[in-house]
Design a protein around this motif. Sequence first.
Motif, PDB file in Angstrom:
ATOM      1  N   GLU A 171       0.833  -1.211   0.000  1.00  0.00           N
ATOM      2  CA  GLU A 171       0.000   0.000   0.000  1.00  0.00           C
ATOM      3  C   GLU A 171       0.868   1.262   0.000  1.00  0.00           C
ATOM      4  O   GLU A 171       0.525   2.261  -0.658  1.00  0.00           O
ATOM      5  CB  GLU A 171      -0.917   0.002   1.218  1.00  0.00           C
ATOM      6  N   ALA A 265      -6.391  -1.763  13.619  1.00  0.00           N
ATOM      7  CA  ALA A 265      -6.186  -2.316  12.276  1.00  0.00           C
ATOM      8  C   ALA A 265      -6.569  -1.348  11.170  1.00  0.00           C
ATOM      9  O   ALA A 265      -6.033  -1.422  10.061  1.00  0.00           O
ATOM     10  CB  ALA A 265      -6.978  -3.617  12.131  1.00  0.00           C
ATOM     11  N   ASP A 266      -7.503  -0.427  11.431  1.00  0.00           N
ATOM     12  CA  ASP A 266      -7.959   0.475  10.375  1.00  0.00           C
ATOM     13  C   ASP A 266      -7.283   1.853  10.434  1.00  0.00           C
ATOM     14  O   ASP A 266      -7.704   2.784   9.727  1.00  0.00           O
ATOM     15  CB  ASP A 266      -9.473   0.653  10.461  1.00  0.00           C
ATOM     16  N   ALA A 267      -6.265   2.012  11.233  1.00  0.00           N
ATOM     17  CA  ALA A 267      -5.590   3.311  11.345  1.00  0.00           C
ATOM     18  C   ALA A 267      -4.858   3.638  10.054  1.00  0.00           C
ATOM     19  O   ALA A 267      -4.177   2.772   9.478  1.00  0.00           O
ATOM     20  CB  ALA A 267      -4.606   3.301  12.508  1.00  0.00           C
ATOM     21  N   PRO A 268      -4.966   4.881   9.537  1.00  0.00           N
ATOM     22  CA  PRO A 268      -4.314   5.229   8.265  1.00  0.00           C
ATOM     23  C   PRO A 268      -2.788   5.218   8.347  1.00  0.00           C
ATOM     24  O   PRO A 268      -2.114   5.115   7.323  1.00  0.00           O
ATOM     25  CB  PRO A 268      -4.840   6.642   7.988  1.00  0.00           C
ATOM     26  N   ARG A 270      -0.978   2.891   9.525  1.00  0.00           N
ATOM     27  CA  ARG A 270      -0.429   1.535   9.553  1.00  0.00           C
ATOM     28  C   ARG A 270       0.382   1.200   8.302  1.00  0.00           C
ATOM     29  O   ARG A 270       1.449   0.580   8.387  1.00  0.00           O
ATOM     30  CB  ARG A 270      -1.544   0.500   9.745  1.00  0.00           C
ATOM     31  N   SER A 271      -0.082   1.611   7.129  1.00  0.00           N
ATOM     32  CA  SER A 271       0.662   1.230   5.913  1.00  0.00           C
ATOM     33  C   SER A 271       2.009   1.956   5.810  1.00  0.00           C
ATOM     34  O   SER A 271       3.027   1.313   5.505  1.00  0.00           O
ATOM     35  CB  SER A 271      -0.190   1.457   4.661  1.00  0.00           C
TER      36      SER A 271
END
Length: 368
Positions: A171, A265-268, A270-271
């Motif tokens: 990502e 898990a949905d934190a921006p 993370r990628s």
Amino acid sequence: MTATAARAYRPALRPGVLLSPPLLRGPRTVHLVKHPVTGAAFEVGIKEHFLISRLDGTRNLDDLAPVYAERFGRRLGEEHWNRLLGLLGTRGLLVGAPDPATPAPTPQRPNSLWRGTRPMVADADATTARLHRVLRPLLHPAVQLPLLAAVLVLVGALVWRSGALLDGTAELVRQPFALMGVALFLWASITLHELAHGVAAQHYGGHVAEIGLRWRFPTALLYCTVDNYLFLPGRRAKLVIAGAGAYLNMLLLLPFGIWWFLLPADAPERSPLAGLLTLGTIQALSNLVPLPPLDGYRMLGHALGADHLAPETRSYLALRRRGAAGAEALAGYSPRARRIYTAYALGSTVLVLLAAAATITFVLHLFG
């Protein structure tokens, strides 16, 4: 000097002469000897080192001959003694001998836009010494052992979550601004990587010869040259100096690793963090691969007590390929040297194949 005077002469090495531990070089085991003023170095054999290391101004030929005979099973002849004194005297390594001329620097390829090197610090040794004084409290085992344990835990945790990290890295590749930020951080970590070598060298009594910039268009990286750590006694210091850069790179990733594991898990974030952790870990651990010119190659050489491991392996294999024509030269290799060069040839081949396969797999995962 007459034969009688040479026999009675009690030579002393001048202060500051450096003698290295034994190093395997091809079929021979050698020691390096370095002049403290000119920096000129040359190699001697085991027998010469045995004598040189005992030249303290209190012993003459008659004093050294019995211990030499006990160690090597043969008499120390006057001719051998005189040749050794002549060698040391002409190289300015004895008390009272004049300094030889400083060797001319090796001609370097002129700098260009495409490639070159440029020293950046007037006194690299003094600069790293000051940095070492500031950081010395942090280098105590009470601080470093917990940090080392934390790095090992981080590596294990990243391997455990490698699938999620690779997905996050894929990502990141599609986010150019975040990718530029990660690339800038990794570039800065390479700079700190080089300084870590210099600080570690200062901690163990090494000497930092140069800090500068090396560029190969379109990249430019800092470099730090440690010029006498081969002379440090014991293997631990040399291993720590060579591995300090990769270790620091992993230390820099510690807070980002904790951050990534604590994020939902949905934190921006993370990628980008996953990409930073993946690429940073690859950058750090790939430096430990024992292939030239990586730090791992130097570490393996220090661990084995072998110098110029790759070129000496190529020389050994060339003799093996010559068959009967190379048999006489091969006879000079000890069983230990044969095992080391054969194992390194096989191991380095496997490593190159694994690295190629891993690189292809990684690229396919990112862009597939």
